[in-house]
Every structure is written in structure tokens, then in C-alpha cells.
Design a protein around this motif. Structure first.
Motif, mmCIF file in Angstrom:
data_model
loop_
_atom_site.group_PDB
_atom_site.id
_atom_site.type_symbol
_atom_site.label_atom_id
_atom_site.label_comp_id
_atom_site.label_asym_id
_atom_site.label_seq_id
_atom_site.Cartn_x
_atom_site.Cartn_y
_atom_site.Cartn_z
ATOM 1 N N ILE A 125 0.831 -1.206 0.000
ATOM 2 C CA ILE A 125 0.000 0.000 0.000
ATOM 3 C C ILE A 125 0.865 1.255 0.000
ATOM 4 O O ILE A 125 0.608 2.214 -0.755
ATOM 5 N N VAL A 126 1.910 1.274 0.847
ATOM 6 C CA VAL A 126 2.779 2.451 0.930
ATOM 7 C C VAL A 126 3.483 2.702 -0.396
ATOM 8 O O VAL A 126 3.530 3.842 -0.889
ATOM 9 N N VAL A 127 4.036 1.648 -0.999
ATOM 10 C CA VAL A 127 4.705 1.804 -2.295
ATOM 11 C C VAL A 127 3.705 2.286 -3.350
ATOM 12 O O VAL A 127 4.020 3.152 -4.180
ATOM 13 N N GLY A 128 2.477 1.771 -3.295
ATOM 14 C CA GLY A 128 1.448 2.217 -4.232
ATOM 15 C C GLY A 128 1.090 3.673 -4.042
ATOM 16 O O GLY A 128 0.912 4.421 -5.024
ATOM 17 N N LEU A 129 0.978 4.122 -2.787
ATOM 18 C CA LEU A 129 0.664 5.533 -2.520
ATOM 19 C C LEU A 129 1.793 6.445 -2.989
ATOM 20 O O LEU A 129 1.537 7.557 -3.468
ATOM 21 N N ILE A 130 3.050 5.978 -2.848
ATOM 22 C CA ILE A 130 4.180 6.763 -3.352
ATOM 23 C C ILE A 130 4.071 6.911 -4.869
ATOM 24 O O ILE A 130 4.318 7.997 -5.428
ATOM 25 N N GLN A 131 3.691 5.807 -5.535
ATOM 26 C CA GLN A 131 3.500 5.854 -6.985
ATOM 27 C C GLN A 131 2.412 6.860 -7.365
ATOM 28 O O GLN A 131 2.568 7.634 -8.316
ATOM 29 N N ILE A 132 1.314 6.837 -6.619
ATOM 30 C CA ILE A 132 0.201 7.751 -6.913
ATOM 31 C C ILE A 132 0.637 9.194 -6.699
ATOM 32 O O ILE A 132 0.295 10.098 -7.478
ATOM 33 N N SER A 133 1.425 9.446 -5.626
ATOM 34 C CA SER A 133 1.890 10.810 -5.343
ATOM 35 C C SER A 133 2.819 11.326 -6.447
ATOM 36 O O SER A 133 2.969 12.537 -6.628
ATOM 37 N N ARG A 134 3.442 10.401 -7.179
ATOM 38 C CA ARG A 134 4.309 10.778 -8.297
ATOM 39 C C ARG A 134 3.540 10.918 -9.608
ATOM 40 O O ARG A 134 4.132 11.179 -10.656
ATOM 41 N N GLY A 135 2.229 10.706 -9.547
ATOM 42 C CA GLY A 135 1.400 10.895 -10.729
ATOM 43 C C GLY A 135 1.129 9.649 -11.534
ATOM 44 O O GLY A 135 0.557 9.734 -12.633
ATOM 45 N N HIS A 136 1.509 8.483 -10.998
ATOM 46 C CA HIS A 136 1.280 7.226 -11.727
ATOM 47 C C HIS A 136 -0.073 6.624 -11.319
ATOM 48 O O HIS A 136 -0.140 5.687 -10.531
ATOM 49 N N TYR A 137 -1.125 7.189 -11.843
ATOM 50 C CA TYR A 137 -2.449 6.687 -11.497
ATOM 51 C C TYR A 137 -3.399 6.753 -12.687
ATOM 52 O O TYR A 137 -4.607 6.974 -12.529
ATOM 53 N N ASP A 138 -2.850 6.533 -13.874
ATOM 54 C CA ASP A 138 -3.671 6.626 -15.084
ATOM 55 C C ASP A 138 -4.844 5.653 -15.060
ATOM 56 O O ASP A 138 -5.965 5.994 -15.462
ATOM 57 N N ALA A 139 -4.595 4.419 -14.591
ATOM 58 C CA ALA A 139 -5.658 3.411 -14.590
ATOM 59 C C ALA A 139 -6.745 3.726 -13.577
ATOM 60 O O ALA A 139 -7.834 3.159 -13.644
ATOM 61 N N LEU A 140 -6.450 4.654 -12.637
ATOM 62 C CA LEU A 140 -7.411 4.983 -11.585
ATOM 63 C C LEU A 140 -8.222 6.237 -11.896
ATOM 64 O O LEU A 140 -9.119 6.600 -11.121
ATOM 65 N N ARG A 141 -7.900 6.931 -12.983
ATOM 66 C CA ARG A 141 -8.691 8.106 -13.356
ATOM 67 C C ARG A 141 -10.116 7.665 -13.694
ATOM 68 O O ARG A 141 -10.315 6.670 -14.395
ATOM 69 N N PRO A 142 -11.134 8.366 -13.181
ATOM 70 C CA PRO A 142 -12.528 7.946 -13.433
ATOM 71 C C PRO A 142 -12.857 7.738 -14.911
ATOM 72 O O PRO A 142 -13.594 6.824 -15.268
ATOM 73 N N SER A 143 -12.279 8.584 -15.767
ATOM 74 C CA SER A 143 -12.582 8.453 -17.194
ATOM 75 C C SER A 143 -12.029 7.159 -17.780
ATOM 76 O O SER A 143 -12.554 6.638 -18.768
ATOM 77 N N VAL A 144 -10.954 6.626 -17.164
ATOM 78 C CA VAL A 144 -10.336 5.395 -17.644
ATOM 79 C C VAL A 144 -10.810 4.187 -16.843
ATOM 80 O O VAL A 144 -10.997 3.095 -17.375
ATOM 81 N N ALA A 145 -11.015 4.399 -15.526
ATOM 82 C CA ALA A 145 -11.325 3.285 -14.629
ATOM 83 C C ALA A 145 -12.626 2.585 -14.992
ATOM 84 O O ALA A 145 -12.784 1.387 -14.719
ATOM 85 N N PHE A 146 -13.566 3.330 -15.588
ATOM 86 C CA PHE A 146 -14.861 2.729 -15.905
ATOM 87 C C PHE A 146 -15.038 2.487 -17.403
ATOM 88 O O PHE A 146 -16.156 2.457 -17.911
ATOM 89 N N GLU A 147 -13.923 2.313 -18.092
ATOM 90 C CA GLU A 147 -13.980 1.907 -19.493
ATOM 91 C C GLU A 147 -14.123 0.391 -19.565
ATOM 92 O O GLU A 147 -13.304 -0.348 -19.018
ATOM 93 N N PHE A 148 -15.156 -0.069 -20.231
ATOM 94 C CA PHE A 148 -15.419 -1.504 -20.347
ATOM 95 C C PHE A 148 -15.111 -1.966 -21.765
ATOM 96 O O PHE A 148 -15.512 -1.304 -22.738
ATOM 97 N N SER A 149 -14.406 -3.080 -21.861
ATOM 98 C CA SER A 149 -14.203 -3.675 -23.176
ATOM 99 C C SER A 149 -15.532 -4.164 -23.736
ATOM 100 O O SER A 149 -15.776 -4.120 -24.943
#
Length: 540
Positions: A229-253
């Protein structure tokens, strides 16, 4: 209700007349002298050591109350957090179809577990007996329904779950030695078997040792997930959260069907399974009326938070496609973010699964113990060690059944069957709570949840189970077949009381040999907790 067998004046163990038990122990004259010597030795010790009532109570041959609030929380957390959080994210995402919906499934899955655990808290203090679902269903609906739950649990549910966790443990331990290929089949089975044998020995030796292992490894597995979790939060704080953006997170194949969402919840339920395991050891919990609900209130929200944050951390470093392609999500996560310290992840998962194996052995053995005490399994399984007060025969049965499943071969295909049977038993148990509320409204209930809690759970349960049957009729149908194979066994083993004499003689010999080999006796019943809680009011 069958009471524990006792030595009659005729010199043999005798059943209660209404027992309807698996078998009756009769004509055991040859063991009378042995148990007289044991009783005489105990009386001698009583005269020397038991000088007051408290010391007398502490020397009873009974399941000891050694599980405090911390150990109770460790049992719940330790049983829930096992291999599931490292296996299920892939299945949840696959069926949910998007990152956003998969996170919603994880949060809602924890919420449903919280509703169910509140219902189990009421049942646990209203019917304060070890055995969990089985004991409650047997008490409310009778022997057949209870036996079917017991049969499916002993036959497939817990041995398979233990085997899956043990194989996950051995795969992660051996992975550093086989970096470019899968560990050998025999090596993984051998290490898994050694792990199960060792933890069975620990549980046979001491309840205190088993609970201490559970405490330590629960802390260890929480620290491992906190690292993710801590390593993930560090990643998010660095801006690595593209897959978590609402516009992307709810894209369905493709748009997910209700049936696919139901299967996503079933996958998540495998990761959350174990939330009801403290109810299997109610008789060993210190002050269960207080500590049982407290442990639930602490553990379930904590696990839900940890699971949700862990999945968010996964998506901070992996695309959905990478997660679906990974066979070991935590290892892939470690390789991408931890560099030279990526070895931490396999070790963390190994520690997590080791504690999970210990917790499942501890609680599932108590289920066998409770089933034998009710007469639904051979009485030998209801006996405990004379000195250690541990259910050694029940532990050995769980160990042997798990090793057999390991030897059969691939076990991962059975996870869906296990999840279906598990979820079915939850619904039947909580339906029993509603039935008990109606039939016995004046039964003493130290905890009484709002009726909306079990009703909400049952609505969700019915919808989920219905769509699961629609989406995977073969899997769910085979799960039902596994459970229903217990019907003829129940009528032959339990209801048929006039069996041939040779059957009784054979079982008597096995029981006698088991008692001598394991040094076990029937536990003395401690009614200090059960009598006031099951009392009826005069108007009931």
C-alpha cells in the motif's frame, strides 16, 4: 441434544437415548480398568493440588479459554488474509470488466461480510457453542441440514482451501530457486505437505502456541500488505495513477452482465472467506459475549480497508492488461517497483499463507470436533488430549484430508466449487437467524441486530446466488451434488441405529486404539457460559 457419553454402572460407555449418533460405544469392558486408573490418578492430583474451587476449574479436561481479544482479532484477520488477496484480484477484474467496478466489488464485498458477521455475532452469543455455521444450523433446522454443511466442509471445502493455500505458500517459497521456470510439481507438493504436518504438530501440542503463531504471522502479513500500500501511494503521489482516473477506470471492453458481476463477487468472497471462523472456537474465547462482537467490529473494517488499498496499489503500477496476464500479482508488483528488493514480495506472501494455513487448521479441526460431539462423526473426533486439551484426532483428520487433496493433483479448479458451497452455507445460517427470531422470540440474546441487517444480507445473497447459478450452472450444480452426496451418508451413518454388531465392534476397536494412541478422553462440559445464554423466559 446429545450429551457427552459417560461410564455407566454396567462398565461401558453409553449414549443418551435420543442421540441418533454415528455409532454407539458399547461393550468396552476392557477399557474400564484403564480409565479407572486415569480417574484415580486425577483424584490423587486433585487432593494434592486442587485446594480451592479456582484451581479445580483450571485443571478440568476441557477446551481452555485462552483466546483473548487480540488473538480473536488475529484469528479473523489471519483467516481472511491468506492467499486470496494474491489470487482473487485477477478473477475479480476479469469478471467485473473495469478497474472502477472491480474496486467497487472489493468495497461492497467487505460491507456484505460486515453484515454477515453482525448476524454471526448474534448467533455466536445466543448459541455459544464451537462449530460455527454447523452448530447453529443443527440447533435451528435439525440434524440433516447441519450434517450436509458438515459433510461438504469436511469433504471438500476446508481440505481444498487448505491445499490451495499450502500450494501458494510452497510456490512462493520455491520461486527464488526457480526464477526462469515453474517449481517442480513434486517439490511444491512436498513442501506444502511438510508445512501442513508441522503446523498440525504445533496445534496438537498447544492451543497457546497455535494462537501465538497466528498473532505473529497476522502482524507479518499486515506489514506485507502495508508495504504494498505504501509503495502504491508513493507511486500515486508521483502521478502514476492513469488506470485509476474515473474516465479510464470505468472503461469496459464490453458491458458486464449481472451474472458476470455476480461471479466477480464470488471471486472476492474467496478472498474474504474466513470472516466467520471465530465462531468455530466460541468455547475457547475469553468472555465471548464481549470479545466476539468486538473482534468483528475491529477486524472486518480493517480487512476491507487493506484489501481496497492493496488493489489500488496494484493499479498504480500495473495496467489492467498486465494484471490479467500475471499469475502472481504481488511478485509482478515487486519486480516493477522494488528492484533489487523484489525478493521481499515472495517472502511476504509465504508468511501470509503460512499464517493462513495455521488459522484454517485451528478452526476447521474445531468443526470436526463439534460434529463428532453431536454424533454426526465418530466419537473419537470429539475427544481431546488429557494434558494438552487439544482435539488431536480432529486435527489429524484435517491434516490427512488436506494431504489427500494435495496428492490428487490440481486444486485451483475447485475454488469456484468451494466459493459456491461457502456462500450457500452463509445464507442458510443467516436464514436460521430469521427463523429463530420468529419461532423463539423470547430466547436470551445478549446481542440483537436490527432486522434490516439479516434481511439485506439475504436479499443480496439470493440475487448473487441466483445469477451465479444462471451464469455457471455446471460449477454451481456440481457444488450442490457434492453437498447432497451427504444425504445417504446421514441416513446410513446417523439415522440407522440398528447396525450389525460387527460394525460396532470395528468402530469400538478403532476408537479404543485411537484413544490409546492419541491419549485422548471426552472433555468435561463447562456450562458456565452456555446455561445462562440459552435460558428461556417463562413465556417462551
Amino acid at each position: 441434544m446429545r450429551q457427552a457419553s459417560s461410564v455407566s454402572s454396567g462398565g461401558y460407555y453409553k449414549d443418551s437415548p435420543e442421540s441418533g449418533a454415528w455409532f454407539s460405544l458399547q461393550d468396552l469392558d476392557r477399557t474400564e480398568a484403564y480409565w479407572k486408573r486415569v480417574c484415580k490418578a486425577d483424584e490423587m492430583q486433585d487432593k494434592e493440588k486442587k485446594k480451592d474451587e479456582n484451581s479445580s476449574k483450571s485443571d478440568r479436561v476441557t477446551l481452555k479459554k485462552e483466546i483473548g481479544l487480540l488473538s480473536a482479532c488475529a484469528i479473523i484477520i489471519g483467516n481472511i488474509i491468506g492467499s486470496g488477496i494474491f489470487i482473487s484480484p485477477k478473477g475479480v477484474l476479469e469478471h467485473a470488466g473495469s478497474v472502477g467496478l472491480s474496486l467497487i466489488v472489493w468495497v461492497c464485498g467487505g460491507g456484505i461480510c460486515a453484515l454477515g458477521s453482525l448476524c454471526y455475532a448474534e448467533l455466536g452469543v445466543t448459541i455459544p457453542k464451537s462449530g460455527g455455521d454447523y452448530s447453529y444450523v443443527t440447533e435451528i433446522f435439525g440434524g440433516l441440514v447441519g450434517f450436509l454443511l458438515l459433510w461438504s466442509a469436511v469433504l471438500i471445502m476446508y481440505p481444498t482451501t487448505l491445499a490451495v493455500i499450502a500450494l501458494t505458500f510452497s510456490n512462493y517459497v520455491l520461486q527464488p530457486a526457480f526464477q526462469n521456470c515453474l517449481p517442480p510439481f513434486i517439490a511444491t507438493r512436498l513442501l506444502a505437505t511438510i508445512c501442513i504436518l508441522f503446523l498440525t504438530w504445533v496445534n496438537c501440542s498447544s492451543v497457546r502456541w497455535a494462537t501465538r503463531i497466528q498473532d505473529v504471522f497476522t502482524v507479518g502479513k499486515l506489514l506485507a500488505l502495508v508495504l504494498i500500500i505504501v509503495v502504491g501511494l508513493i507511486q500515486i503521489s508521483r502521478g502514476h495513477y492513469d488506470a485509476l482516473r474515473p474516465s479510464v477506470a470505468f472503461e469496459f471492453s464490453e458491458d458486464p452482465s449481472v451474472g458476470q458481476i455476480a461471479l466477480a463477487f464470488l471471486q472476492a468472497s474467496f478472498a474474504y472467506s474466513g470472516w466467520n471462523f471465530l465462531n468455530y472456537v466460541t468455547e475457547e474465547v475469553v468472555e465471548p459475549r464481549k470479545n466476539l462482537p468486538r473482534a468483528i467490529y475491529v477486524s472486518i473494517p480493517l480487512v476491507t480497508l487493506v484489501y481496497t488499498m492493496t488493489n489500488i496499489a496494484y493499479f498504480s503500477s500495473m495496467t489492467p492488461e498486465e494484471l490479467l496476464a500475471s499469475n502472481a500479482v504481488a511478485v509482478t508488483f515487486g519486480e516493477k517497483l522494488l528492484g533489487m528488493f523484489s525478493w521481499v514480495m515472495p517472502i511476504s506472501v509465504a508468511l501470509s499463507t503460512f499464517g493462513g494455513i495455521n488459522g484454517y487448521l485451528f478452526t476447521s479441526s474445531r468443526l470436526c470436533f463439534s460434529g463428532a460431539r453431536e454424533g454426526h462423526l465418530p466419537y473419537l473426533l470429539a475427544m481431546i488430549h488429557l494434558k494438552n486439551c487439544t482435539p488431536i484426532p480432529a486435527l489429524l483428520l484435517c491434516c490427512i484430508a488436506t494431504i489427500v487433496i494435495l496428492c490428487i493433483g490440481e486444486t485451483h479448479n475447485l475454488i469456484n466449487y468451494v466459493s459456491f458451497i461457502n456462500y450457500l452455507s452463509y445464507g442458510v445460517t443467516i436464514a436460521g437467524l430469521l427463523y429463530l427470531r420468529k419461532k423463539r422470540p423470547n430466547l436470551a440474546r445478549p446481542i440483537k441486530v436490527n432486522m434490516l441487517v439479516p434481511i439485506t444480507y439475504m436479499i443480496f445473497w439470493a440475487v448473487l446466488l441466483g445469477f451465479s447459478l444462471y451464469s455457471e450452472p455446471v460449477v454451481c450444480g456440481l457444488g450442490m451434488v457434492i453437498m447432497l452426496t451427504g444425504v445417504p451418508v446421514y441416513f446410513v451413518g446417523v439415522q440407522w441405529k440398528e447396525k450389525p454388531k460387527w460394525v460396532y465392534r470395528l468402530l469400538e476397536k478403532v476408537t479404543y486404539m485411537g484413544q490409546k494412541l492419541c491419549y485422548v478422553v471426552f472433555p468435561q462440559e463447562d456450562t458456565s457460559e452456555t446455561e445462562p445464554l440459552t435460558a428461556f423466559k417463562a413465556t417462551d
